[in-house]
Design a protein around this motif. Structure first.
Motif, PDB file in Angstrom:
ATOM      1  N   TYR A   1      -2.244   8.559  -8.834  1.00 20.62           N
ATOM      2  CA  TYR A   1      -1.174   8.318  -9.802  1.00 20.62           C
ATOM      3  C   TYR A   1      -1.353   9.209 -11.030  1.00 20.62           C
ATOM      4  O   TYR A   1      -0.417   9.851 -11.497  1.00 20.62           O
ATOM      5  CB  TYR A   1      -1.188   6.847 -10.227  1.00 20.62           C
ATOM      6  CG  TYR A   1      -0.141   6.503 -11.251  1.00 20.62           C
ATOM      7  CD1 TYR A   1       1.149   6.160 -10.860  1.00 20.62           C
ATOM      8  CD2 TYR A   1      -0.428   6.535 -12.610  1.00 20.62           C
ATOM      9  CE1 TYR A   1       2.116   5.847 -11.799  1.00 20.62           C
ATOM     10  CE2 TYR A   1       0.529   6.230 -13.548  1.00 20.62           C
ATOM     11  CZ  TYR A   1       1.798   5.878 -13.151  1.00 20.62           C
ATOM     12  OH  TYR A   1       2.748   5.576 -14.078  1.00 20.62           O
TER      13      TYR A   1
ATOM     14  N   ARG B   1       0.818  -1.207   0.000  1.00 16.58           N
ATOM     15  CA  ARG B   1       0.000   0.000   0.000  1.00 16.58           C
ATOM     16  C   ARG B   1       0.854   1.260   0.000  1.00 16.58           C
ATOM     17  O   ARG B   1       0.370   2.342   0.254  1.00 16.58           O
ATOM     18  CB  ARG B   1      -0.919  -0.007   1.232  1.00 16.58           C
ATOM     19  CG  ARG B   1      -1.806  -1.223   1.348  1.00 16.58           C
ATOM     20  CD  ARG B   1      -2.835  -1.205   0.234  1.00 16.58           C
ATOM     21  NE  ARG B   1      -3.613   0.018   0.280  1.00 16.58           N
ATOM     22  CZ  ARG B   1      -4.749   0.150   0.955  1.00 16.58           C
ATOM     23  NH1 ARG B   1      -5.254  -0.854   1.579  1.00 16.58           N
ATOM     24  NH2 ARG B   1      -5.396   1.293   0.951  1.00 16.58           N
ATOM     25  N   PHE B   2       2.153   1.104  -0.231  1.00 17.14           N
ATOM     26  CA  PHE B   2       3.074   2.231  -0.071  1.00 17.14           C
ATOM     27  C   PHE B   2       2.944   3.284  -1.164  1.00 17.14           C
ATOM     28  O   PHE B   2       3.049   4.453  -0.921  1.00 17.14           O
ATOM     29  CB  PHE B   2       4.528   1.721  -0.034  1.00 17.14           C
ATOM     30  CG  PHE B   2       4.946   1.281   1.332  1.00 17.14           C
ATOM     31  CD1 PHE B   2       4.260   0.277   1.981  1.00 17.14           C
ATOM     32  CD2 PHE B   2       6.026   1.870   1.962  1.00 17.14           C
ATOM     33  CE1 PHE B   2       4.641  -0.134   3.253  1.00 17.14           C
ATOM     34  CE2 PHE B   2       6.411   1.466   3.230  1.00 17.14           C
ATOM     35  CZ  PHE B   2       5.733   0.460   3.878  1.00 17.14           C
ATOM     36  N   HIS B   3       2.770   2.853  -2.409  1.00 21.02           N
ATOM     37  CA  HIS B   3       2.796   3.819  -3.502  1.00 21.02           C
ATOM     38  C   HIS B   3       1.533   3.713  -4.345  1.00 21.02           C
ATOM     39  O   HIS B   3       0.886   2.697  -4.395  1.00 21.02           O
ATOM     40  CB  HIS B   3       4.028   3.578  -4.379  1.00 21.02           C
ATOM     41  CG  HIS B   3       5.295   3.611  -3.597  1.00 21.02           C
ATOM     42  ND1 HIS B   3       5.781   4.772  -3.044  1.00 21.02           N
ATOM     43  CD2 HIS B   3       6.153   2.630  -3.248  1.00 21.02           C
ATOM     44  CE1 HIS B   3       6.899   4.486  -2.392  1.00 21.02           C
ATOM     45  NE2 HIS B   3       7.146   3.209  -2.495  1.00 21.02           N
ATOM     46  N   HIS B   4       1.239   4.797  -5.030  1.00 23.49           N
ATOM     47  CA  HIS B   4       0.056   4.820  -5.867  1.00 23.49           C
ATOM     48  C   HIS B   4       0.325   4.085  -7.175  1.00 23.49           C
ATOM     49  O   HIS B   4       1.267   4.390  -7.872  1.00 23.49           O
ATOM     50  CB  HIS B   4      -0.343   6.254  -6.168  1.00 23.49           C
ATOM     51  CG  HIS B   4      -0.622   7.035  -4.937  1.00 23.49           C
ATOM     52  ND1 HIS B   4      -1.620   6.697  -4.053  1.00 23.49           N
ATOM     53  CD2 HIS B   4      -0.011   8.120  -4.404  1.00 23.49           C
ATOM     54  CE1 HIS B   4      -1.619   7.556  -3.041  1.00 23.49           C
ATOM     55  NE2 HIS B   4      -0.649   8.424  -3.225  1.00 23.49           N
ATOM     56  N   THR B   5      -0.505   3.135  -7.509  1.00 22.01           N
ATOM     57  CA  THR B   5      -0.302   2.404  -8.759  1.00 22.01           C
ATOM     58  C   THR B   5      -1.055   3.082  -9.895  1.00 22.01           C
ATOM     59  O   THR B   5      -1.899   3.951  -9.679  1.00 22.01           O
ATOM     60  CB  THR B   5      -0.729   0.936  -8.620  1.00 22.01           C
ATOM     61  OG1 THR B   5      -2.048   0.905  -8.094  1.00 22.01           O
ATOM     62  CG2 THR B   5       0.202   0.194  -7.690  1.00 22.01           C
TER      63      THR B   5
END
Lengths: 279, 279
Positions: B128, B118-122
């Motif tokens: 994103y 869940r760390f970064h926006h995909t």
């Protein structure tokens, strides 16, 4: 009547003697594990004097009073005196620093230096200069703008237009100080059936990006609605031709469709073995 | 004869089910407090299956055997089963995740979701898309390339050539999804004594960067050695004129001379009140 579904918004403060950016990213990752709750976040950077610590303490207390809940504080304060002042407030403290530095002192058998603000490279360091040079390199070598000086590149990304090359190049430069060039694969290349002539000699540092035709068409339609360029047929054709070329040329590649910039960058570093591991 | 000055190099492993970038940045910050020691760093990203956990465990054990010291492991593994496998190795574990999630579960009165990555926006998320749009905006609005669509900018950086505007703009776009334009202040502007004509209407979102003439001359000399542009006299003149203009126009500014990109970006966010605090 009580509304049982009302979600409480908890205040989260990120308090740092530096920018607090690392703590902020970390805080988001941890709190993403509590997605049924709502958080109101406030970053208090540059808390590096007792006066600023006192101001931060008062801010915490204000939120304590208005919220009716104690705030959650993620802190990275190196200085013990400053840390102690902030901690007088009634809050839940998650001390990112002391939590790990103390056991490390025991493990490593040395005292930590307790020096403030060692998080980022400042303008007078070699690492900073390197980073700025990498950013400039990646900007001038974006989208195949120039084929000069590709010898200096750490990595050359290739792929169809809008497959994610530019953000990945800039991220690699910004985060890792890598000189990342990128070069589009275009219909003319597919017609000829070979890589642009200046690329094969650099094949050891070329990495390919692909993307699903559906997603590509969506992205291109935002830029040029109803164009041939954005049409699903053309996107299918370009993606297929690019993937076939990358297979034929033995280029390592991944699909950016469901990946974050960080995930793509990490994979590029892994596959090209670019990580510099000593410090 | 024993060499008492020999510095032991300790192996540090960063093990994550995601990219491990956040953990890596955090690890650097913590280990910077031990600058008398040397560290060899290895990041093992995407450890999201029991098989990969087993591979990671074996890597730790290999370093344990060859180093003669137990490795230091910074881990952010959400999944309990995977975490347990890795932890069978003989190492010092600094578990960034469990350390904070467990006390938070108690404080918040809810269980965490234990969801991985869940760390970064995909690429399929709105955040994103917003980020990519911001990067594109900042690229097309770099160095005053266009004066169109400045209404859409979240911030417009101004300053003399090579004062740090470009890296700061790109960082603000990349890290915060902000549309950051930048526009150089050039000798013609100083001769006229007023801001470029398209800027005053956007004054509420303009932020200035300055730099010491000595540092500026150094940077410019790397690009154009022995030019009038890079001479210390010209740099002194430009910096003075730019600072006078920013004072006259009531523009908030800071000196980038000894600041990191992150520090400049954080100050811009603070001063223009741009932080979006809800999530």
């Amino acid at each position: 009547m009580t509304n049982l579904n009302k979600v409480t918004t908890r205040t989260v403060l990120i308090i740092s003697d530096g920018t607090g950016i690392t703590a902020e990213t970390f805080c988001h990752a941890v709190l993403a594990q509590f997605d049924s709750l709502k958080f109101r976040q406030l970053r208090i950077p540059f808390v590096d004097t007792p006066e600023k610590a006192e101001e931060a303490r008062i801010k915490i207390e204000m939120h304590r009073a208005t919220d009716g809940f104690r705030p959650i504080v993620f802190s990275t304060l190196v200085n013990a005196e400053i840390n102690a002042i902030v901690k007088r407030a009634d809050a839940m403290f998650l001390d990112l620093f002391t939590t790990f530095v103390e056991p490390l002192e025991t493990e490593l058998g040395v005292q930590s230096t307790h020096s403030v603000g060692r998080f980022h490279h400042t303008a007078d360091s070699a690492a900073y200069k390197n980073r700025i040079e990498a950013i400039n390199y990646s900007l001038t070598h974006d989208d195949g703008q120039t084929t000069k000086d590709l010898e200096a590149a750490d990595v050359i990304l290739v792929g169809v237009s809008r497959s994610g090359k530019t953000p990945t190049s800039l991220y690699l430069a910004m985060q890792y100080g890598l000189k990342a060039a990128n070069c589009p694969l275009i219909p003319e290349d597919f017609d000829r059936g070979v890589l642009p002539s200046w690329l094969p000699q650099h094949k050891h540092k070329i990495f390919g990006l692909t993307i699903s035709p559906e997603r590509l068409s969506e992205i291109r339609n935002e830029r040029r609605p109803n164009s041939k360029y954005a049409s699903i047929e053309n996107c299918r054709h370009e993606v297929k031709a690019a993937e076939e070329m990358m297979i034929r040329e033995n280029i390592t590649w991944l699909s950016s469709t469901t990946k974050s910039i960080e995930e793509i960058a990490t994979t590029v570093l892994q596959k090209l073995n670019l990580e510099k591991g000593h410090f």
